[in-house]
Design a protein around this motif. Structure first.
Motif, mmCIF file in Angstrom:
data_model
loop_
_atom_site.group_PDB
_atom_site.id
_atom_site.type_symbol
_atom_site.label_atom_id
_atom_site.label_comp_id
_atom_site.label_asym_id
_atom_site.label_seq_id
_atom_site.Cartn_x
_atom_site.Cartn_y
_atom_site.Cartn_z
ATOM 1 N N ALA A 125 0.832 -1.207 0.000
ATOM 2 C CA ALA A 125 0.000 0.000 0.000
ATOM 3 C C ALA A 125 0.864 1.254 0.000
ATOM 4 C CB ALA A 125 -0.931 -0.012 1.209
ATOM 5 N N LEU A 126 1.924 1.258 0.784
ATOM 6 C CA LEU A 126 2.831 2.407 0.826
ATOM 7 C C LEU A 126 3.566 2.580 -0.501
ATOM 8 C CD1 LEU A 126 4.285 1.866 4.412
ATOM 9 C CD2 LEU A 126 2.747 3.702 3.694
ATOM 10 N N ALA A 127 3.966 1.460 -1.113
ATOM 11 C CA ALA A 127 4.656 1.532 -2.400
ATOM 12 C C ALA A 127 3.730 2.068 -3.490
ATOM 13 C CB ALA A 127 5.186 0.155 -2.780
ATOM 14 N N LEU A 128 2.479 1.618 -3.497
ATOM 15 C CA LEU A 128 1.513 2.106 -4.483
ATOM 16 C C LEU A 128 1.238 3.600 -4.288
ATOM 17 C CD1 LEU A 128 -0.999 -0.890 -4.441
ATOM 18 C CD2 LEU A 128 0.554 -0.265 -6.306
ATOM 19 N N ASP A 149 7.105 2.984 9.210
ATOM 20 C CA ASP A 149 8.223 3.492 10.004
ATOM 21 C C ASP A 149 8.695 4.832 9.450
ATOM 22 O OD1 ASP A 149 9.658 2.887 7.718
ATOM 23 O OD2 ASP A 149 10.562 1.069 8.551
ATOM 24 N N GLN A 150 9.724 5.385 10.085
ATOM 25 C CA GLN A 150 10.184 6.711 9.698
ATOM 26 C C GLN A 150 10.752 6.722 8.279
ATOM 27 O OE1 GLN A 150 12.813 8.499 12.544
ATOM 28 N NE2 GLN A 150 12.333 10.560 11.857
ATOM 29 N N THR A 151 11.382 5.628 7.872
ATOM 30 C CA THR A 151 11.897 5.559 6.505
ATOM 31 C C THR A 151 10.759 5.630 5.492
ATOM 32 O OG1 THR A 151 13.793 4.231 7.218
ATOM 33 C CG2 THR A 151 13.215 4.155 4.878
ATOM 34 N N ALA A 152 9.666 4.922 5.777
ATOM 35 C CA ALA A 152 8.512 4.944 4.872
ATOM 36 C C ALA A 152 7.905 6.340 4.785
ATOM 37 C CB ALA A 152 7.472 3.942 5.335
ATOM 38 N N THR A 153 7.771 7.017 5.917
ATOM 39 C CA THR A 153 7.186 8.360 5.876
ATOM 40 C C THR A 153 8.121 9.348 5.187
ATOM 41 O OG1 THR A 153 8.048 8.915 8.091
ATOM 42 C CG2 THR A 153 5.859 7.928 7.969
ATOM 43 N N ARG A 154 9.422 9.142 5.335
ATOM 44 C CA ARG A 154 10.360 10.017 4.628
ATOM 45 C C ARG A 154 10.227 9.839 3.118
ATOM 46 N NH1 ARG A 154 14.643 8.332 6.805
ATOM 47 N NH2 ARG A 154 14.712 9.835 8.515
ATOM 48 N N ARG A 155 10.061 8.612 2.674
ATOM 49 C CA ARG A 155 9.884 8.355 1.245
ATOM 50 C C ARG A 155 8.584 8.988 0.727
ATOM 51 N NH1 ARG A 155 13.050 4.416 -1.197
ATOM 52 N NH2 ARG A 155 11.426 4.200 -2.785
ATOM 53 N N LEU A 156 7.523 8.890 1.528
ATOM 54 C CA LEU A 156 6.262 9.511 1.124
ATOM 55 C C LEU A 156 6.387 11.028 1.064
ATOM 56 C CD1 LEU A 156 3.644 7.401 3.125
ATOM 57 C CD2 LEU A 156 4.139 7.285 0.674
ATOM 58 N N GLN A 157 7.094 11.603 2.026
ATOM 59 C CA GLN A 157 7.281 13.047 2.047
ATOM 60 C C GLN A 157 8.041 13.508 0.794
ATOM 61 O OE1 GLN A 157 6.235 15.523 3.896
ATOM 62 N NE2 GLN A 157 7.503 17.064 2.894
ATOM 63 N N LEU A 158 9.101 12.799 0.449
ATOM 64 C CA LEU A 158 9.886 13.162 -0.730
ATOM 65 C C LEU A 158 9.069 12.976 -2.010
ATOM 66 C CD1 LEU A 158 13.346 11.595 0.217
ATOM 67 C CD2 LEU A 158 12.745 14.019 0.171
ATOM 68 N N ALA A 159 8.304 11.894 -2.074
ATOM 69 C CA ALA A 159 7.469 11.652 -3.256
ATOM 70 C C ALA A 159 6.391 12.715 -3.388
ATOM 71 C CB ALA A 159 6.848 10.261 -3.185
ATOM 72 N N ALA A 160 5.812 13.144 -2.274
ATOM 73 C CA ALA A 160 4.802 14.200 -2.314
ATOM 74 C C ALA A 160 5.393 15.497 -2.845
ATOM 75 C CB ALA A 160 4.211 14.416 -0.924
ATOM 76 N N CYS A 161 6.626 15.801 -2.435
ATOM 77 C CA CYS A 161 7.290 17.004 -2.934
ATOM 78 C C CYS A 161 7.603 16.874 -4.417
ATOM 79 C CB CYS A 161 8.582 17.251 -2.150
ATOM 80 S SG CYS A 161 8.340 17.777 -0.446
ATOM 81 N N ASP A 162 8.120 15.719 -4.823
ATOM 82 C CA ASP A 162 8.476 15.520 -6.238
ATOM 83 C C ASP A 162 7.255 15.600 -7.142
ATOM 84 O OD1 ASP A 162 11.086 15.199 -5.478
ATOM 85 O OD2 ASP A 162 11.069 13.013 -5.563
ATOM 86 N N GLY A 163 6.148 15.025 -6.697
ATOM 87 C CA GLY A 163 4.951 15.016 -7.530
ATOM 88 C C GLY A 163 4.011 16.167 -7.283
#
Length: 258
Positions: A125-128, A149-163
């Motif tokens: 779900a996080l990857a999608l 975890d914090q790594t997952a939320t960091r990835r989501l934060q960066l993806a939100a900024c990129d997109g």
């Protein structure tokens, strides 16, 4: 020779302007906010509303079904308002098909603006959700998980900024004794939503649902809590009317009906 030098200077100035525009674009993009339209709420948010192109986390106030439904509708209302533009679509990544479409529509998120993405577990779900964020074509992305975890939320934060897309992470309760928001996160805001008694009506009947809305953490601001009326069919919250105001409104409605 002079003409060639002038042309070279013009090219350098044009290149410099393009580089400055590229640097400034993310800043202006991240500065966009979605206000709630409630002064008592927006004035306490660091940016005057919910920042777009970033991660926001929401959890139920308790593991009860009522609080879980309130948190879900809170998320749906926010997503509906992000998707108000024509053609705005919302992606909702889920691990179990337990969403009630008529309830989401009452909070402003109609089926024609919602794309369900079913995952086998939280990791998928996080990857999608991350893929949908980086696509950049959606009005908002939602994912509901029990573990991130914090790594997952960091990835989501960066993806939100990129997109340039808002990410709404709905954290479900795993155990009745463990708060979903006790894990570290890079989210811009973290919310806890629970049910509250409805405002008493001047006549027999059920009033508009009320929620306890608590902002447990925000970057650049302080936590706070408010009692608010639940989302209407446009996804908007409201402040409960004071008792004299309710009596006046009821009297005016009665006189108009007569």
């Amino acid at each position: 020779m002079l003409a060639a030098a002038t042309l070279a200077d013009a090219d350098r100035l044009r290149l410099l302007a393009e580089l400055r525009a590229q640097v400034d674009a993310p800043a202006s993009r991240h500065a966009q906010v979605l206000p709630f339209g409630i002064d008592a709420l927006d004035a306490r948010l660091a940016g005057g509303g919910l920042a777009a192109a970033t991660l926001h986390e929401i959890s139920a106030g308790s593991p009860t079904l009522g609080d879980d439904a309130a948190a879900t509708l809170f998320v749906a209302g926010i997503a509906a308002r992000f998707a108000e533009r024509p053609g705005g679509m919302v992606v909702w990544a889920i691990t179990r098909l337990d969403l009630y479409a008529p309830g989401l529509e009452q909070a402003g998120l109609s089926p024609d603006r919602l794309l369900y993405v079913e995952a086998r577990d939280d990791v998928m779900a996080l990857a999608l959700a991350e893929d949908a964020l980086r696509d950049g074509s959606f009005a908002a992305v939602i994912a509901e998980v029990k573990v991130a975890d914090q790594t997952a939320t960091r990835r989501l934060q960066l993806a939100a900024c990129d997109g340039a897309t808002p990410m709404l992470l709905l954290r479900r309760w795993r155990k009745t004794a463990r708060d979903p928001l006790d894990q570290p996160s890079t989210a811009m805001t973290r919310w806890r939503i629970g049910c509250a008694p409805s405002v008493r009506l001047p006549h027999p009947g059920v009033g508009r649902a009320c929620w306890s809305v608590e902002l447990t953490r925000q970057r650049g601001g302080n936590p706070f809590s408010l009692l608010l009326e639940a989302c209407d069919d446009t996804g908007r919250l409201a402040l409960p009317a004071a008792a004299p105001d309710r009596a006046f409104a009821a009297g005016r409605a009665a006189s108009q009906a007569a």
